[in-house]
Design an enzyme around this catalytic site. Structure first.
Site, PDB file in Angstrom:
ATOM      1  N   THR A  36       0.834  -1.207   0.000  1.00 55.29           N
ATOM      2  CA  THR A  36       0.000   0.000   0.000  1.00 55.29           C
ATOM      3  C   THR A  36       0.869   1.258   0.000  1.00 55.29           C
ATOM      4  O   THR A  36       0.406   2.323  -0.402  1.00 55.29           O
ATOM      5  CB  THR A  36      -0.906   0.048   1.256  1.00 55.29           C
ATOM      6  OG1 THR A  36      -0.102  -0.289   2.388  1.00 55.29           O
ATOM      7  CG2 THR A  36      -2.061  -0.923   1.157  1.00 55.29           C
ATOM      8  N   ALA A 124      15.115 -11.526   3.758  1.00 48.52           N
ATOM      9  CA  ALA A 124      14.011 -12.213   4.428  1.00 48.52           C
ATOM     10  C   ALA A 124      12.790 -11.310   4.554  1.00 48.52           C
ATOM     11  O   ALA A 124      11.813 -11.654   5.205  1.00 48.52           O
ATOM     12  CB  ALA A 124      14.457 -12.693   5.809  1.00 48.52           C
ATOM     13  N   GLY A 125      12.851 -10.142   3.952  1.00 46.89           N
ATOM     14  CA  GLY A 125      11.705  -9.232   4.027  1.00 46.89           C
ATOM     15  C   GLY A 125      11.627  -8.492   5.351  1.00 46.89           C
ATOM     16  O   GLY A 125      10.568  -8.001   5.731  1.00 46.89           O
ATOM     17  N   LEU A 126      12.755  -8.399   6.076  1.00 48.61           N
ATOM     18  CA  LEU A 126      12.751  -7.696   7.366  1.00 48.61           C
ATOM     19  C   LEU A 126      13.589  -6.404   7.282  1.00 48.61           C
ATOM     20  O   LEU A 126      14.041  -5.879   8.283  1.00 48.61           O
ATOM     21  CB  LEU A 126      13.276  -8.608   8.483  1.00 48.61           C
ATOM     22  CG  LEU A 126      12.479  -9.907   8.682  1.00 48.61           C
ATOM     23  CD1 LEU A 126      13.136 -10.782   9.751  1.00 48.61           C
ATOM     24  CD2 LEU A 126      11.024  -9.615   9.075  1.00 48.61           C
ATOM     25  N   SER A 128      16.661  -5.560   5.936  1.00 46.53           N
ATOM     26  CA  SER A 128      18.093  -5.421   6.217  1.00 46.53           C
ATOM     27  C   SER A 128      18.669  -4.286   5.364  1.00 46.53           C
ATOM     28  O   SER A 128      19.590  -3.595   5.785  1.00 46.53           O
ATOM     29  CB  SER A 128      18.834  -6.735   5.975  1.00 46.53           C
ATOM     30  OG  SER A 128      18.609  -7.186   4.663  1.00 46.53           O
ATOM     31  N   SER A 129      18.113  -4.055   4.171  1.00 48.90           N
ATOM     32  CA  SER A 129      18.685  -3.004   3.323  1.00 48.90           C
ATOM     33  C   SER A 129      18.347  -1.609   3.850  1.00 48.90           C
ATOM     34  O   SER A 129      19.220  -0.732   3.880  1.00 48.90           O
ATOM     35  CB  SER A 129      18.254  -3.170   1.865  1.00 48.90           C
ATOM     36  OG  SER A 129      16.876  -3.307   1.770  1.00 48.90           O
ATOM     37  N   GLU A 161      17.736   3.443  -2.825  1.00 54.84           N
ATOM     38  CA  GLU A 161      17.139   2.157  -3.201  1.00 54.84           C
ATOM     39  C   GLU A 161      16.520   2.258  -4.612  1.00 54.84           C
ATOM     40  O   GLU A 161      16.682   1.371  -5.439  1.00 54.84           O
ATOM     41  CB  GLU A 161      16.085   1.824  -2.140  1.00 54.84           C
ATOM     42  CG  GLU A 161      15.457   0.499  -2.193  1.00 54.84           C
ATOM     43  CD  GLU A 161      16.033  -0.535  -1.217  1.00 54.84           C
ATOM     44  OE1 GLU A 161      16.185  -1.662  -1.666  1.00 54.84           O
ATOM     45  OE2 GLU A 161      16.295  -0.241  -0.027  1.00 54.84           O
ATOM     46  N   ASP A 173       9.640   1.089   4.823  1.00 55.54           N
ATOM     47  CA  ASP A 173      10.750   0.476   5.559  1.00 55.54           C
ATOM     48  C   ASP A 173      11.658   1.559   6.139  1.00 55.54           C
ATOM     49  O   ASP A 173      12.082   1.493   7.296  1.00 55.54           O
ATOM     50  CB  ASP A 173      11.590  -0.413   4.629  1.00 55.54           C
ATOM     51  CG  ASP A 173      10.748  -1.444   3.920  1.00 55.54           C
ATOM     52  OD1 ASP A 173       9.594  -1.651   4.335  1.00 55.54           O
ATOM     53  OD2 ASP A 173      11.240  -2.043   2.949  1.00 55.54           O
ATOM     54  N   TYR A 223       8.335  -7.174  -8.016  1.00 52.47           N
ATOM     55  CA  TYR A 223       7.923  -6.000  -7.244  1.00 52.47           C
ATOM     56  C   TYR A 223       7.674  -4.829  -8.183  1.00 52.47           C
ATOM     57  O   TYR A 223       6.630  -4.187  -8.143  1.00 52.47           O
ATOM     58  CB  TYR A 223       9.022  -5.650  -6.227  1.00 52.47           C
ATOM     59  CG  TYR A 223       8.685  -4.518  -5.303  1.00 52.47           C
ATOM     60  CD1 TYR A 223       8.118  -4.758  -4.057  1.00 52.47           C
ATOM     61  CD2 TYR A 223       8.916  -3.193  -5.656  1.00 52.47           C
ATOM     62  CE1 TYR A 223       7.809  -3.718  -3.196  1.00 52.47           C
ATOM     63  CE2 TYR A 223       8.607  -2.145  -4.811  1.00 52.47           C
ATOM     64  CZ  TYR A 223       8.056  -2.417  -3.586  1.00 52.47           C
ATOM     65  OH  TYR A 223       7.740  -1.378  -2.738  1.00 52.47           O
TER      66      TYR A 223
HETATM   67  C1  GLA Z   1       9.108  -3.895   0.465  1.00 48.72           C
HETATM   68  C2  GLA Z   1       9.280  -2.423   0.119  1.00 48.72           C
HETATM   69  C3  GLA Z   1       8.252  -1.563   0.860  1.00 48.72           C
HETATM   70  C4  GLA Z   1       6.833  -2.105   0.674  1.00 48.72           C
HETATM   71  C5  GLA Z   1       6.789  -3.612   0.927  1.00 48.72           C
HETATM   72  C6  GLA Z   1       5.456  -4.205   0.569  1.00 48.72           C
HETATM   73  O1  GLA Z   1       9.411  -4.094   1.809  1.00 48.72           O
HETATM   74  O2  GLA Z   1      10.579  -1.986   0.463  1.00 48.72           O
HETATM   75  O3  GLA Z   1       8.355  -0.225   0.423  1.00 48.72           O
HETATM   76  O4  GLA Z   1       6.341  -1.781  -0.590  1.00 48.72           O
HETATM   77  O5  GLA Z   1       7.784  -4.314   0.198  1.00 48.72           O
HETATM   78  O6  GLA Z   1       4.483  -3.722   1.420  1.00 48.72           O
END
Ligand code: GLA
Length: 392
Positions: A36, A124-126, A128-129, A161, A173, A223
């Protein structure tokens, strides 16, 4: 983890202790509000206590040397005359991109030796970057004496990024790792960047992150593809609703009235996810404030289903975790978190049921995918900061 940072720094970069400072930026977990942010919608992430530590000593010769304990065989060195993206470098482009941006802004940074140590699992989607980006941007600006507001740092690392790395991420993030607060989640309006801290009081429940341990593979190109589909959906809606700037402004009723204008059925489903997810985040904020963990958990499950069916960013491993986790007694809510296509789930689990949760989920997940999951019991932690106490 942050202990002995100076000792470890000294071991790798021998020299005197003068001027060495230590900084920390967390990773983040998004509780709800996925995909979103780049649609001008709402998100509800929390910063983690896991994160990236950075010890840094200034140099005066326009040289930067970066070392990361996670990539000990790939140190990165460059001079300020020569800040180039390297396509085969797995990590150095993040801090390098930050230096690049700071130099472009005219910031006076004459070089540094930088040592990183972190405990966020990579890819891992947490975040780190965002974590390494934020700790670098914060640390180097503090060292230069030209401190920037956290909001500006968040925008700066988003730019890195987007432009230097080439992934069109939103702002969630970067914001979460900058503004996080212990025991609080962050309700952020990604269109206006107004935010509110919401206490994360889970009582007898705990937040459990489960890692699929499947690296995210095609994540970046998929993405960017989802972003393009959303832009297409917005354009079609704008043909009939001219004053709208982002999908995040659409209510569910407006979407229902306008949906026939979107001809492509994939694009239609992407937009439906964004609109319904946005509503779920607003509701989630309300119920979290009341401490209604059960309804919050239901919203998390609906979010996963929408990401699976409409946005199509889950995949075999995340769905296997989701299916196993929602069946465990004591797990009131669970969903994928982050961009998707691998990475982690986040669940709300009754504290006393956590051991059984881990056992059942591991068994089922391994059987179905052949991967062994990892579990992290986590708490909401603070955003970026300097660690003065490790100086002694
Ligand atoms: C990644 C992107 C965020 C966001 C999520 C999905 O983490 O860095 O900006 O778009 O995916 O919600």
């Amino acid at each position: 983890m942050g202990n002995k940072m100076i000792e470890r720094f000294q071991h790798y970069f021998p020299g005197n202790n003068d001027g060495i400072r230590v900084f920390f930026a967390p990773g983040r977990v998004n509780l709800i509000g996925e995909h979103t942010d780049y649609n001008g919608g709402y998100v509800l992430p929390a910063a983690l206590t896991l994160g990236t530590y950075m010890a840094v000593r200034p140099r005066q010769d326009r040289q930067f040397n970066f070392f990361s304990e996670s990539f000990p065989n790939q140190p990165v060195s460059f001079s300020t005359q020569n800040v180039n993206f390297e396509s085969d470098d797995p990590w150095g482009n993040y801090p390098k991109g930050v230096v690049n941006e700071l130099l472009k802004m005219g910031m006076k940074i004459a070089g540094a030796d930088v040592y990183y140590s972190g405990n966020i699992p990579n890819a891992a989607g947490l975040s780190s970057s965002a974590s390494i980006g934020m700790v670098t941007a914060f640390g180097l600006t503090q060292m230069s004496g030209e401190q920037l507001p956290i909001k500006d740092l968040a925008k700066l690392i988003q730019k890195v990024e987007n432009d230097f790395i080439g992934v069109s991420t939103g702002i969630m993030d970067q914001f979460a790792v900058g503004f996080g607060k212990k025991d609080q989640a962050l309700f952020l309006n990604c269109r206006t960047l107004e935010y509110e801290k919401v206490p994360l009081e889970l009582g007898d429940y705990q937040l459990v992150i489960t890692n699929t341990n499947k690296s995210r593979g095609l994540a970046d190109s998929k993405y960017n593809e989802r972003r393009t589909e959303c832009e297409q959906g917005l354009k079609e809606i704008q043909k009939v609703k001219k004053n709208i700037q982002s999908l995040g402004e659409l209510t569910i009723d407006e979407f229902r009235n306008l949906q026939d204008n979107i001809k492509d059925s994939d694009v239609l489903r992407r937009v439906r996810h964004v609109v319904t997810e946005n509503e779920r985040v607003k509701l989630a904020r309300k119920v979290l404030k009341k401490g209604d963990v059960a309804i919050f958990g239901d919203l998390m499950k609906q979010s996963h289903e929408s990401l699976r069916d409409d946005y199509e960013v889950t995949g075999l491993e995340l769905d296997a975790l989701f299916n196993a986790q929602k069946e465990v007694r004591g797990c009131v809510g669970t969903r994928m978190t982050g961009a998707g296509f691998g990475g982690c789930t986040v669940s709300i689990v009754l504290s006393e049921a956590v051991p059984e949760f881990k056992k059942q989920v591991q068994e089922k997940y391994e059987q179905e995918t052949g991967f062994v999951p990892s579990f992290y019991i986590c708490e909401a932690g603070d955003g970026v900061k300097e660690l003065k106490e490790v100086m002694v």
